[in-house]
Design a protein around this motif. Structure first.
Motif, PDB file in Angstrom:
ATOM      1  N   THR A   1      -0.621   3.745  -1.649  1.00  0.00           N
ATOM      2  CA  THR A   1      -1.030   3.952  -0.254  1.00  0.00           C
ATOM      3  C   THR A   1       0.199   4.227   0.615  1.00  0.00           C
ATOM      4  O   THR A   1       1.201   3.513   0.523  1.00  0.00           O
ATOM      5  N   PRO A   2       0.151   5.246   1.475  1.00  0.00           N
ATOM      6  CA  PRO A   2       1.307   5.544   2.333  1.00  0.00           C
ATOM      7  C   PRO A   2       1.471   4.521   3.456  1.00  0.00           C
ATOM      8  O   PRO A   2       0.484   4.043   4.026  1.00  0.00           O
TER       9      PRO A   2
ATOM     10  N   TRP B 292      -7.458  -7.716   3.288  1.00  0.00           N
ATOM     11  CA  TRP B 292      -8.093  -6.405   3.431  1.00  0.00           C
ATOM     12  C   TRP B 292      -7.190  -5.325   2.830  1.00  0.00           C
ATOM     13  O   TRP B 292      -7.664  -4.431   2.118  1.00  0.00           O
ATOM     14  N   ILE B 293      -5.890  -5.400   3.101  1.00  0.00           N
ATOM     15  CA  ILE B 293      -4.954  -4.430   2.521  1.00  0.00           C
ATOM     16  C   ILE B 293      -4.971  -4.539   1.000  1.00  0.00           C
ATOM     17  O   ILE B 293      -5.051  -3.529   0.285  1.00  0.00           O
ATOM     18  N   TYR B 294      -4.917  -5.769   0.493  1.00  0.00           N
ATOM     19  CA  TYR B 294      -4.904  -6.002  -0.953  1.00  0.00           C
ATOM     20  C   TYR B 294      -6.158  -5.424  -1.614  1.00  0.00           C
ATOM     21  O   TYR B 294      -6.089  -4.818  -2.686  1.00  0.00           O
ATOM     22  N   ASP B 295      -7.305  -5.587  -0.974  1.00  0.00           N
ATOM     23  CA  ASP B 295      -8.579  -5.150  -1.555  1.00  0.00           C
ATOM     24  C   ASP B 295      -8.852  -3.660  -1.386  1.00  0.00           C
ATOM     25  O   ASP B 295      -9.529  -3.051  -2.218  1.00  0.00           O
ATOM     26  N   ASN B 296      -8.363  -3.060  -0.296  1.00  0.00           N
ATOM     27  CA  ASN B 296      -8.805  -1.714   0.074  1.00  0.00           C
ATOM     28  C   ASN B 296      -7.741  -0.627   0.004  1.00  0.00           C
ATOM     29  O   ASN B 296      -8.082   0.554   0.135  1.00  0.00           O
TER      30      ASN B 296
ATOM     31  N   GLY C 116       3.620 -16.399  -0.744  1.00  0.00           N
ATOM     32  CA  GLY C 116       2.729 -15.583   0.066  1.00  0.00           C
ATOM     33  C   GLY C 116       1.507 -15.158  -0.721  1.00  0.00           C
ATOM     34  O   GLY C 116       1.600 -14.840  -1.908  1.00  0.00           O
ATOM     35  N   GLN C 117       0.358 -15.150  -0.049  1.00  0.00           N
ATOM     36  CA  GLN C 117      -0.879 -14.673  -0.667  1.00  0.00           C
ATOM     37  C   GLN C 117      -1.044 -13.169  -0.455  1.00  0.00           C
ATOM     38  O   GLN C 117      -0.584 -12.619   0.548  1.00  0.00           O
ATOM     39  N   TYR C 118      -1.761 -12.538  -1.375  1.00  0.00           N
ATOM     40  CA  TYR C 118      -2.197 -11.143  -1.253  1.00  0.00           C
ATOM     41  C   TYR C 118      -1.046 -10.223  -0.833  1.00  0.00           C
ATOM     42  O   TYR C 118      -1.147  -9.466   0.132  1.00  0.00           O
TER      43      TYR C 118
ATOM     44  N   PRO D 147      -7.695   6.415   0.852  1.00  0.00           N
ATOM     45  CA  PRO D 147      -8.404   6.667   2.114  1.00  0.00           C
ATOM     46  C   PRO D 147      -7.670   6.227   3.370  1.00  0.00           C
ATOM     47  O   PRO D 147      -8.100   6.564   4.475  1.00  0.00           O
ATOM     48  N   TYR D 148      -6.556   5.485   3.224  1.00  0.00           N
ATOM     49  CA  TYR D 148      -5.920   4.911   4.410  1.00  0.00           C
ATOM     50  C   TYR D 148      -4.412   5.141   4.426  1.00  0.00           C
ATOM     51  O   TYR D 148      -3.759   5.222   3.378  1.00  0.00           O
ATOM     52  N   LEU D 149      -3.881   5.207   5.638  1.00  0.00           N
ATOM     53  CA  LEU D 149      -2.444   5.159   5.899  1.00  0.00           C
ATOM     54  C   LEU D 149      -2.195   3.940   6.777  1.00  0.00           C
ATOM     55  O   LEU D 149      -2.946   3.691   7.730  1.00  0.00           O
ATOM     56  N   LEU D 150      -1.142   3.172   6.465  1.00  0.00           N
ATOM     57  CA  LEU D 150      -0.806   1.971   7.220  1.00  0.00           C
ATOM     58  C   LEU D 150       0.417   2.262   8.084  1.00  0.00           C
ATOM     59  O   LEU D 150       1.485   2.584   7.561  1.00  0.00           O
ATOM     60  N   ALA D 151       0.252   2.167   9.400  1.00  0.00           N
ATOM     61  CA  ALA D 151       1.347   2.422  10.341  1.00  0.00           C
ATOM     62  C   ALA D 151       1.739   1.107  11.000  1.00  0.00           C
ATOM     63  O   ALA D 151       0.937   0.496  11.717  1.00  0.00           O
ATOM     64  N   VAL D 152       2.966   0.675  10.758  1.00  0.00           N
ATOM     65  CA  VAL D 152       3.467  -0.597  11.278  1.00  0.00           C
ATOM     66  C   VAL D 152       4.380  -0.318  12.467  1.00  0.00           C
ATOM     67  O   VAL D 152       5.412   0.340  12.320  1.00  0.00           O
ATOM     68  N   ASN D 153       3.996  -0.812  13.632  1.00  0.00           N
ATOM     69  CA  ASN D 153       4.868  -0.736  14.800  1.00  0.00           C
ATOM     70  C   ASN D 153       5.711  -2.007  14.799  1.00  0.00           C
ATOM     71  O   ASN D 153       5.253  -3.077  15.207  1.00  0.00           O
TER      72      ASN D 153
END
Length: 316
Positions: free
Chosen positions: A224-225, A215-219, A164-166, A104-110
């Motif tokens: 995921t792109p 949140w990223i780890y759980d969802n 590091g966690q998660y 359901p999600y795309l993660l965009a890192v600036n």
């Protein structure tokens, strides 16, 4: 005497004529000043419920750097423009806006602005709707490009060594993970590094507050792109969240990430929401899922660590 009497009537007549010939003075007119113009009161901007909520979300816990929250009415249009730009830049690497089932999600890192913006799908099942923005720290070695996440970990050994966690792997030795810990204990975070969130600070990974990386780890399931790009002038359609300050002299709290939901965390529970800029949909999700928030906590103290047999190197 007779001469005076003879000329007296003449003198009187001349005097009267002279008096009549003088112009009567016109009284000077007194100008009445115009009343001072009263400036019309400037109307207060009308905030929509969502704009007020977005501001409160990003500001309430931001005790270090103030957030830069954009008007929610502009989020979608700005996202469309950005996605068009990213497709032009990374389409050759396989980037697409078409969402696959179960993702359901795309993660965009600036990378340049140290902001992660989460996008969800629109009515055409494309990643164009801003969902949430998180503050992060990348590094000068963080690569730009487009990938899909291959694996994640509750705890991960990092360079240093540190922990590091998660953690969720993005590509090769680069991961999303919490601010590093000196040891694999939740009360042992590198607090000086925590205070660097929002700046270039990592060895290449993307560091986030625990609430955000969890949140990223759980969802965001494996696959995921993720796209990493640079735009130092514009953090993203939603803006850039603020940051939390942890006092290095406060020995009772400095070892904890303020947003860690672990019940042992001495920070006030209000910090659990972090500083993310959330859409109404993201807040609805938080309210619906927060009761289960503790079910996926990592152990407070854990011996050993997760490993990835296929990829040895990991940045920090």
């Amino acid at each position: 005497m007779s001469i005076i009497r003879r000329f007296l009537p003449v003198l009187l007549a001349v005097t009267m004529l002279a008096g009549c010939s003088k112009k009567a003075k016109t009284p000077e007119s007194t100008a009445t000043p115009a009343p001072a113009a009263t400036a019309a009161p400037t109307p207060e901007p009308t905030q929509t419920p969502e704009s007020a909520l977005a501001m409160a979300t990003a500001s309430i816990n931001a005790t270090k750097d103030a957030p830069q929250v954009k008007d929610p009415l502009t989020w979608n249009e700005a996202a469309d423009a950005l996605m068009e730009k990213l497709l032009a830049e990374f389409g050759g690497e396989g980037m697409t806006l078409d969402a696959e089932d179960g993702f359901p999600y795309l993660l965009a890192v600036n990378r340049a602005a140290n902001t992660v913006t989460v996008y969800t799908t629109d009515e055409n099942n494309q990643y164009t709707v801003p969902f949430m923005a998180m503050v992060c720290s990348g590094g000068s070695d963080t690569p730009t490009g487009y990938w899909k996440t291959p694996v994640n970990y509750e705890w991960r050994l990092l360079m240093g060594p540190s922990y590091g966690q998660y953690a969720t792997r993005i590509y090769d030795a680069y991961l999303f993970h919490s601010v590093p810990y000196y040891s694999q204990h939740k009360d042992d975070v590198e607090y000086d590094e925590f205070n660097k969130l929002g700046t270039i600070a990592s060895l290449g990974c993307i560091r986030l507050a625990v609430v955000d990386v969890k949140w990223i780890y759980d969802n965001c399931p494996i696959g995921t792109p993720v796209v990493i790009y640079d735009d130092e002038n514009d953090p993203g359609p939603m803006g850039k969240p603020g940051t939390i300050y942890t006092d290095p002299s406060d020995e009772s709290k400095r070892g904890w990430d303020p947003t860690d939901p672990d019940p042992a965390n001495p920070w006030d529970d209000a910090y659990e929401t972090g500083t993310a800029i959330r859409s109404q949909a993201a807040w609805d999700q938080w309210d619906a899922e927060h009761e289960n928030w503790l079910e996926s906590l990592t152990p407070t103290d854990l011996q050993g660590w997760s490993t990835d047999s296929s990829i040895v190197g990991t940045r920090g």
